[in-house]
Design a protein around this motif. Structure first.
Motif, short mmCIF file in Angstrom:
data_model
loop_
_atom_site.label_atom_id
_atom_site.label_comp_id
_atom_site.label_asym_id
_atom_site.label_seq_id
_atom_site.Cartn_x
_atom_site.Cartn_y
_atom_site.Cartn_z
N ASP A 81 41.41 30.67 55.48
CA ASP A 81 40.60 31.74 54.88
C ASP A 81 41.45 32.95 54.50
OD1 ASP A 81 38.35 30.16 55.24
OD2 ASP A 81 37.70 31.21 57.06
N VAL A 82 42.35 33.34 55.37
CA VAL A 82 43.24 34.48 55.08
C VAL A 82 44.12 34.15 53.88
CG1 VAL A 82 45.20 35.82 55.96
CG2 VAL A 82 43.20 35.41 57.42
N GLY A 83 44.67 32.96 53.83
CA GLY A 83 45.51 32.56 52.71
C GLY A 83 44.76 32.58 51.39
N GLN A 84 43.53 32.10 51.40
CA GLN A 84 42.72 32.10 50.18
C GLN A 84 42.40 33.52 49.73
OE1 GLN A 84 39.50 29.54 51.40
NE2 GLN A 84 40.50 27.72 50.56
N ALA A 85 42.10 34.40 50.69
CA ALA A 85 41.81 35.80 50.34
C ALA A 85 43.04 36.48 49.75
CB ALA A 85 41.32 36.55 51.58
N LEU A 86 44.20 36.26 50.35
CA LEU A 86 45.43 36.85 49.81
C LEU A 86 45.74 36.30 48.43
CD1 LEU A 86 47.63 36.89 53.03
CD2 LEU A 86 46.81 38.88 51.75
N ILE A 126 43.45 38.10 45.98
CA ILE A 126 43.88 39.48 45.79
C ILE A 126 45.10 39.53 44.87
CG2 ILE A 126 44.98 41.45 46.97
CD1 ILE A 126 43.08 40.79 49.36
N ARG A 127 46.05 38.62 45.09
CA ARG A 127 47.25 38.61 44.24
C ARG A 127 46.93 38.14 42.83
NH1 ARG A 127 51.69 34.26 45.21
NH2 ARG A 127 50.13 33.18 44.00
N ARG A 128 46.18 37.04 42.71
CA ARG A 128 45.90 36.45 41.40
C ARG A 128 45.20 37.42 40.46
NH1 ARG A 128 42.23 31.16 40.09
NH2 ARG A 128 42.80 31.01 37.91
N PHE A 129 44.22 38.12 40.98
CA PHE A 129 43.43 39.03 40.15
C PHE A 129 43.87 40.50 40.28
CE2 PHE A 129 40.68 35.33 40.91
CZ PHE A 129 40.51 34.93 39.59
N ARG A 130 45.01 40.70 40.94
CA ARG A 130 45.58 42.03 41.13
C ARG A 130 44.55 43.02 41.68
NH1 ARG A 130 49.04 41.82 35.60
NH2 ARG A 130 50.66 40.46 36.43
N ARG A 163 45.52 46.69 42.82
CA ARG A 163 46.10 47.62 41.85
C ARG A 163 45.60 49.06 41.93
NH1 ARG A 163 42.57 44.31 38.91
NH2 ARG A 163 41.02 45.46 37.70
N THR A 164 44.46 49.30 42.52
CA THR A 164 43.97 50.67 42.64
C THR A 164 44.85 51.50 43.58
OG1 THR A 164 41.70 49.97 42.26
CG2 THR A 164 41.99 52.10 43.34
N ASP A 165 45.34 50.86 44.63
CA ASP A 165 46.12 51.60 45.64
C ASP A 165 47.60 51.26 45.69
OD1 ASP A 165 43.82 52.96 46.67
OD2 ASP A 165 43.23 51.09 47.64
N PHE A 166 47.99 50.14 45.07
CA PHE A 166 49.38 49.69 45.17
C PHE A 166 49.88 49.19 43.82
CE2 PHE A 166 47.38 49.14 49.28
CZ PHE A 166 48.27 49.79 50.12
N PRO A 167 51.13 49.48 43.49
CA PRO A 167 51.65 49.01 42.21
C PRO A 167 52.01 47.52 42.22
CG PRO A 167 53.30 50.32 43.35
CD PRO A 167 52.05 50.40 44.15
N THR A 168 52.30 46.98 43.41
CA THR A 168 52.66 45.55 43.50
C THR A 168 51.98 44.90 44.70
OG1 THR A 168 54.57 45.90 44.97
CG2 THR A 168 54.98 46.05 42.57
N PHE A 169 51.87 43.60 44.63
CA PHE A 169 51.30 42.82 45.74
C PHE A 169 52.19 42.94 46.98
CE2 PHE A 169 50.78 38.74 48.03
CZ PHE A 169 49.44 38.87 48.38
#
Length: 82
Positions: free
Chosen positions: A55-60, A63-67, A70-76
Motif C-alpha cells: 500500500d505504501v509503495g502504491q501511494a508513493l 504521488i511521484r507519477r502525478f507529481r 509539487r505544491t510543497d516540493f520541487p522534486t519527488f
C-alpha cells in the motif's frame, strides 16, 4: 482466526521475547504446540506488514507519477527526504 487486538498483544509479547537469550533447536526437530502458535502469529504479522508495504509503495508511486508533491516540493526526492 485471531482478532486484531490479540495479534497486536502477542506481537508486543514476541518483541520482548526476541530480546531473551535462548538455545536454538535442531533443524529437524518438530515444532512444539507453543512454537507452532508463535509461527502462525508471526506469519499473520508478516502478511499484515506485506500488505502495508504494498500500500505504501502504491501511494508513493501515485504521488511521484502525478507529481502530487509539487505544491510543497520541487522534486519527488526532496519530498521523500522530508
Amino acid at each position: 482466526m485471531l482478532s486484531e487486538s490479540t495479534v497486536t498483544s502477542i506481537s508486543s509479547y514476541l518483541q520482548g521475547e526476541r530480546l531473551r537469550q535462548f538455545s536454538l533447536p535442531e533443524k529437524s526437530t518438530p515444532l512444539s504446540a507453543v512454537e507452532q502458535s508463535r509461527f502462525e502469529i508471526c506469519e499473520l504479522i508478516i502478511a499484515r506488514g506485506l500488505q502495508t508495504f504494498v500500500d505504501v509503495g502504491q501511494a508513493l508511486f501515485e504521488i511521484r507519477r502525478f507529481r502530487l508533491y509539487r505544491t510543497d516540493f520541487p522534486t519527488f526526492e526532496l519530498y521523500c527526504k522530508d
